[in-house]
Design a protein around this motif. Structure first.
Motif, PDB file in Angstrom:
ATOM      1  N   SER A 115      44.816  37.119  38.179  1.00 12.52           N
ATOM      2  CA  SER A 115      45.990  37.989  38.361  1.00 12.52           C
ATOM      3  C   SER A 115      47.090  37.324  39.180  1.00 12.52           C
ATOM      4  O   SER A 115      48.212  37.832  39.245  1.00 12.52           O
ATOM      5  CB  SER A 115      45.580  39.285  39.063  1.00 12.52           C
ATOM      6  N   LYS A 153      47.791  37.945  49.324  1.00 11.88           N
ATOM      7  CA  LYS A 153      47.289  38.902  48.336  1.00 11.88           C
ATOM      8  C   LYS A 153      46.652  40.037  49.114  1.00 11.88           C
ATOM      9  O   LYS A 153      45.587  39.890  49.724  1.00 11.88           O
ATOM     10  CB  LYS A 153      46.276  38.224  47.418  1.00 11.88           C
ATOM     11  N   GLU A 171      46.346  46.586  40.369  1.00 12.08           N
ATOM     12  CA  GLU A 171      46.285  45.377  41.193  1.00 12.08           C
ATOM     13  C   GLU A 171      46.996  45.585  42.534  1.00 12.08           C
ATOM     14  O   GLU A 171      47.982  46.308  42.622  1.00 12.08           O
ATOM     15  CB  GLU A 171      46.928  44.196  40.463  1.00 12.08           C
ATOM     16  N   GLU A 179      38.793  38.535  38.205  1.00  7.75           N
ATOM     17  CA  GLU A 179      40.013  39.264  37.863  1.00  7.75           C
ATOM     18  C   GLU A 179      41.097  39.046  38.909  1.00  7.75           C
ATOM     19  O   GLU A 179      42.290  38.965  38.574  1.00  7.75           O
ATOM     20  CB  GLU A 179      39.708  40.758  37.719  1.00  7.75           C
ATOM     21  N   ASN A 221      38.715  49.387  35.237  1.00  7.98           N
ATOM     22  CA  ASN A 221      40.131  49.023  35.343  1.00  7.98           C
ATOM     23  C   ASN A 221      41.051  50.184  35.721  1.00  7.98           C
ATOM     24  O   ASN A 221      42.229  50.191  35.389  1.00  7.98           O
ATOM     25  CB  ASN A 221      40.584  48.395  34.025  1.00  7.98           C
TER      26      ASN A 221
END
Length: 302
Positions: A163, A31, A10, A159, A6
């Motif tokens: 998100s 995205k 993002e 993930e 992590n």
């Protein structure tokens, strides 16, 4: 070796504004996973990071994977090896290597050991007996599937799905099926559309079902937008990619995300999405692939 899943923030979401979108009374956002990691772009980082964690906790000392001579996965795995100081090697569809190919040059510069094989031998990459031979030949290798698609890869793509902000439709380009499988198991919205980038891609459906036997949303693999097949594209598709960059400052390559966006535009024009729909398209990266297309003079040098 310290691989912390992590540590990468993002990627951003970019909203598109266009007369067609306004006419159809929908919203379209991108995205921007092409901006997720500075070198290991997009879904390649998503798929690799938990495989890297699995490798780190295994008793293996090197990564072995598979790819064509212009493979984004080959590029990403070589880069990961360099960044995290992991010895890497790849079975490359050959039978010969063009040492001037920019992907091959990059992989070599990262220290990856390359093993070209004939196309017939390369077709065995999923065969258990062939994989057993590789285990015998390279007993210290953690073997990673072509494209990085496996259960560990899905965790990283999950993930991405969770998100995202509220939406009705989610689109992604589909090659090996791993990104689509990850999205449909980490997503609770209306529908996920996978845009197949290769011909006759229906064979991917059982593979996706095997990877994601309990999807938590509706999904479709759309197989009519491959624009000639894997690695192929029309002049109209490439012109569309260039128009998207000039008009919306969205860089695209015509193999993966370019095909997805071209398909999305056609679906919008056809009225596929009801008024009021909120659509998100996942840019899965792969922009370094344009270097290979320029090298083969399939696109202009700009």
């Amino acid at each position: 070796m310290n691989i912390v899943p992590n540590t990468i923030p993002e990627s951003p979401i970019m909203q598109l504004h266009d007369p067609l979108i306004e006419k159809m009374q929908i919203s379209v956002s991108i995205k921007r996973d092409d901006l997720l990691h500075p070198i290991i772009h997009g879904n390649k980082w998503r798929k690799l990071k938990y495989n890297l964690a699995a490798f780190a906790s295994s008793d293996k000392s090197e990564l072995l994977t598979f790819g064509g001579p212009f493979s984004n996965h080959l590029y990403a795995t070589a880069a990961a090896g360099k960044i995290f100081k992991i010895p890497t090697r790849a079975i490359v569809r050959g039978p010969f290597l063009d040492e001037s190919n920019p992907t091959i040059r990059f992989a070599r510069a990262c220290g990856m050991q390359l093993h070209p094989v004939s196309r017939i031998d390369y077709r065995q990459r999923h065969d258990p007996s062939y994989l057993e031979q590789l285990h015998t030949t390279y007993p210290n290798a953690y073997i990673l599937e072509e494209g990085g698609t496996n259960k560990a890869a899905l965790k990283g793509v999950n993930e991405l799905a969770v998100s995202l902000p509220e939406h009705d439709y989610l689109l992604c380009p589909t090659g090996s099926g791993g990104t689509l499988a990850g999205l449909i198991t980490g997503h609770t919205r209306k529908q996920v559309l996978g845009i197949a980038v290769l011909k006759e891609a229906q064979y991917l459906v059982p593979q996706i079902n095997a990877l994601a036997p309990q999807p938590i949303c509706d999904w479709r693999l759309m197989t009519n937008y491959h624009d000639g097949g894997y690695g192929r594209f029309s002049s109209s598709l490439w012109e569309f990619c260039q128009w998207m960059y000039r008009t919306h400052h969205l860089p695209l390559e015509p193999i993966y995300s370019g095909k997805m966006m071209y398909a999305l535009w056609q679906l919008i024009e056809q009225g596929y999405f009801p008024a009021g729909s909120q659509i998100i398209a996942v840019h899965t990266g792969g922009l370094q692939g344009k270097d290979g297309l320029r090298y083969r003079q399939l696109i202009n040098a700009s």
